[in-house]
Design a protein around this motif. Structure first.
Motif, PDB file in Angstrom:
ATOM      1  N   ASN A 139       0.819  -1.214   0.000  1.00 46.60           N
ATOM      2  CA  ASN A 139       0.000   0.000   0.000  1.00 46.60           C
ATOM      3  C   ASN A 139       0.854   1.266   0.000  1.00 46.60           C
ATOM      4  O   ASN A 139       0.372   2.337   0.324  1.00 46.60           O
ATOM      5  CB  ASN A 139      -0.989  -0.016   1.172  1.00 46.60           C
ATOM      6  CG  ASN A 139      -0.301   0.053   2.509  1.00 46.60           C
ATOM      7  OD1 ASN A 139       0.888  -0.215   2.607  1.00 46.60           O
ATOM      8  ND2 ASN A 139      -1.047   0.392   3.534  1.00 46.60           N
ATOM      9  N   HIS A 144       0.307  -0.141  -4.892  1.00 41.43           N
ATOM     10  CA  HIS A 144      -1.153  -0.044  -4.933  1.00 41.43           C
ATOM     11  C   HIS A 144      -1.697   1.097  -4.084  1.00 41.43           C
ATOM     12  O   HIS A 144      -2.902   1.319  -4.070  1.00 41.43           O
ATOM     13  CB  HIS A 144      -1.779  -1.367  -4.479  1.00 41.43           C
ATOM     14  CG  HIS A 144      -1.435  -2.516  -5.365  1.00 41.43           C
ATOM     15  ND1 HIS A 144      -1.991  -2.688  -6.605  1.00 41.43           N
ATOM     16  CD2 HIS A 144      -0.569  -3.548  -5.185  1.00 41.43           C
ATOM     17  CE1 HIS A 144      -1.503  -3.779  -7.156  1.00 41.43           C
ATOM     18  NE2 HIS A 144      -0.637  -4.322  -6.321  1.00 41.43           N
ATOM     19  N   GLY A 145      -0.831   1.832  -3.377  1.00 41.37           N
ATOM     20  CA  GLY A 145      -1.269   2.966  -2.563  1.00 41.37           C
ATOM     21  C   GLY A 145      -1.307   4.277  -3.320  1.00 41.37           C
ATOM     22  O   GLY A 145      -1.710   5.294  -2.772  1.00 41.37           O
ATOM     23  N   SER A 146      -0.917   4.277  -4.563  1.00 36.65           N
ATOM     24  CA  SER A 146      -0.972   5.511  -5.358  1.00 36.65           C
ATOM     25  C   SER A 146      -2.446   5.853  -5.637  1.00 36.65           C
ATOM     26  O   SER A 146      -3.308   4.986  -5.549  1.00 36.65           O
ATOM     27  CB  SER A 146      -0.206   5.336  -6.668  1.00 36.65           C
ATOM     28  OG  SER A 146      -0.853   4.401  -7.492  1.00 36.65           O
ATOM     29  N   PRO A 147      -2.753   7.121  -5.957  1.00 33.27           N
ATOM     30  CA  PRO A 147      -4.153   7.514  -6.170  1.00 33.27           C
ATOM     31  C   PRO A 147      -4.879   6.678  -7.216  1.00 33.27           C
ATOM     32  O   PRO A 147      -6.070   6.422  -7.093  1.00 33.27           O
ATOM     33  CB  PRO A 147      -4.048   8.973  -6.609  1.00 33.27           C
ATOM     34  CG  PRO A 147      -2.767   9.450  -6.031  1.00 33.27           C
ATOM     35  CD  PRO A 147      -1.849   8.263  -6.022  1.00 33.27           C
ATOM     36  N   SER A 148      -4.176   6.208  -8.239  1.00 31.56           N
ATOM     37  CA  SER A 148      -4.835   5.394  -9.267  1.00 31.56           C
ATOM     38  C   SER A 148      -4.630   3.899  -9.039  1.00 31.56           C
ATOM     39  O   SER A 148      -5.177   3.078  -9.767  1.00 31.56           O
ATOM     40  CB  SER A 148      -4.308   5.774 -10.646  1.00 31.56           C
ATOM     41  OG  SER A 148      -2.910   5.566 -10.699  1.00 31.56           O
ATOM     42  N   GLY A 149      -3.829   3.530  -8.017  1.00 33.81           N
ATOM     43  CA  GLY A 149      -3.568   2.125  -7.749  1.00 33.81           C
ATOM     44  C   GLY A 149      -2.647   1.525  -8.778  1.00 33.81           C
ATOM     45  O   GLY A 149      -1.895   2.224  -9.451  1.00 33.81           O
ATOM     46  N   LYS A 150      -2.712   0.227  -8.938  1.00 37.38           N
ATOM     47  CA  LYS A 150      -1.864  -0.459  -9.906  1.00 37.38           C
ATOM     48  C   LYS A 150      -2.638  -1.686 -10.388  1.00 37.38           C
ATOM     49  O   LYS A 150      -3.137  -2.468  -9.579  1.00 37.38           O
ATOM     50  CB  LYS A 150      -0.559  -0.868  -9.232  1.00 37.38           C
ATOM     51  CG  LYS A 150       0.528  -1.298 -10.159  1.00 37.38           C
ATOM     52  CD  LYS A 150       1.777  -1.589  -9.339  1.00 37.38           C
ATOM     53  CE  LYS A 150       3.008  -1.373 -10.170  1.00 37.38           C
ATOM     54  NZ  LYS A 150       4.206  -1.628  -9.409  1.00 37.38           N
ATOM     55  N   ARG A 154      -6.436  -0.872  -5.858  1.00 37.28           N
ATOM     56  CA  ARG A 154      -6.034   0.348  -5.170  1.00 37.28           C
ATOM     57  C   ARG A 154      -6.229   0.161  -3.662  1.00 37.28           C
ATOM     58  O   ARG A 154      -7.272  -0.304  -3.216  1.00 37.28           O
ATOM     59  CB  ARG A 154      -6.884   1.508  -5.667  1.00 37.28           C
ATOM     60  CG  ARG A 154      -6.441   2.838  -5.180  1.00 37.28           C
ATOM     61  CD  ARG A 154      -7.178   3.920  -5.886  1.00 37.28           C
ATOM     62  NE  ARG A 154      -8.620   3.711  -5.741  1.00 37.28           N
ATOM     63  CZ  ARG A 154      -9.531   4.639  -5.916  1.00 37.28           C
ATOM     64  NH1 ARG A 154      -9.170   5.841  -6.276  1.00 37.28           N
ATOM     65  NH2 ARG A 154     -10.799   4.375  -5.763  1.00 37.28           N
ATOM     66  N   SER A 156      -5.576   2.068   0.359  1.00 40.06           N
ATOM     67  CA  SER A 156      -5.293   3.336   1.036  1.00 40.06           C
ATOM     68  C   SER A 156      -3.883   3.287   1.610  1.00 40.06           C
ATOM     69  O   SER A 156      -3.344   2.226   1.883  1.00 40.06           O
ATOM     70  CB  SER A 156      -6.317   3.615   2.144  1.00 40.06           C
ATOM     71  OG  SER A 156      -6.174   2.670   3.165  1.00 40.06           O
TER      72      SER A 156
END
Length: 162
Positions: A139, A144-150, A154, A156
């Motif tokens: 995260n 996966h913690g970036s605003p758009s996820g991966k 996504r 938090s």
């Protein structure tokens, strides 16, 4: 040339006489508590993941209560229902048992009821999976913690919002 003197000889040479305070401390170590109290006195475990930490308090006087958990011997009356590892009770099978803590000739008991051992316990995404993903760094902002996820997934940033 230097001669080595054994430690036992040195300790005998420099031994100090026992003081009243050191004698009192030695006597305190032998004194039995007037009563033992186990916390919690009764509890229930549901499912194979359940655990319960026990605490044993020794009452020496009305004002002198000490935690004696570390020095107690904990046993289960029915190890097919619950076992004790240190001072933690772990369920084994459905039923009831009595957990006994013993120090010297004093004892305290706690009743345990175990249920749900035959039922599967599902993994909780919020309480178990998010902790593993956080520990692995999934995260973080670079994953996966970036605003758009991966890759459409996504998370938090500190696992506060699943």
């Amino acid at each position: 040339m230097m001669r080595l003197i054994p430690i036992t000889v040195l300790s005998a040479l420099f031994a100090l006489p026992a003081t009243n305070a050191s004698i009192a401390r030695a006597e305190d170590a032998v004194v039995q508590p007037a009563a033992l109290e186990m916390q919690p006195p009764a509890f229930a475990l549901h499912g194979h993941r359940a655990r319960q930490q026990l605490q044993l308090d020794g009452r020496f006087t009305d004002a002198d209560v000490r935690d004696l958990t570390g020095g107690a011997q904990f046993t289960s009356s029915n190890e097919a229902v619950a076992v004790v590892e240190g001072s933690v009770v772990r369920p084994v099978g459905d039923g009831s048992a009595t957990i006994t803590a013993k120090i010297g000739d004093r004892e305290a008991n706690a009743d345990v009821t175990v249920t749900g051992m035959q039922q599967p316990s599902p993994v909780s995404f919020k309480n178990e999976t998010l902790a593993a993903l956080t520990k692995a760094g999934c995260n973080q902002g670079a994953c996966h913690g970036s605003p758009s996820g991966k890759a459409g997934f996504r998370l938090s940033l500190r696992a506060f919002d699943p």
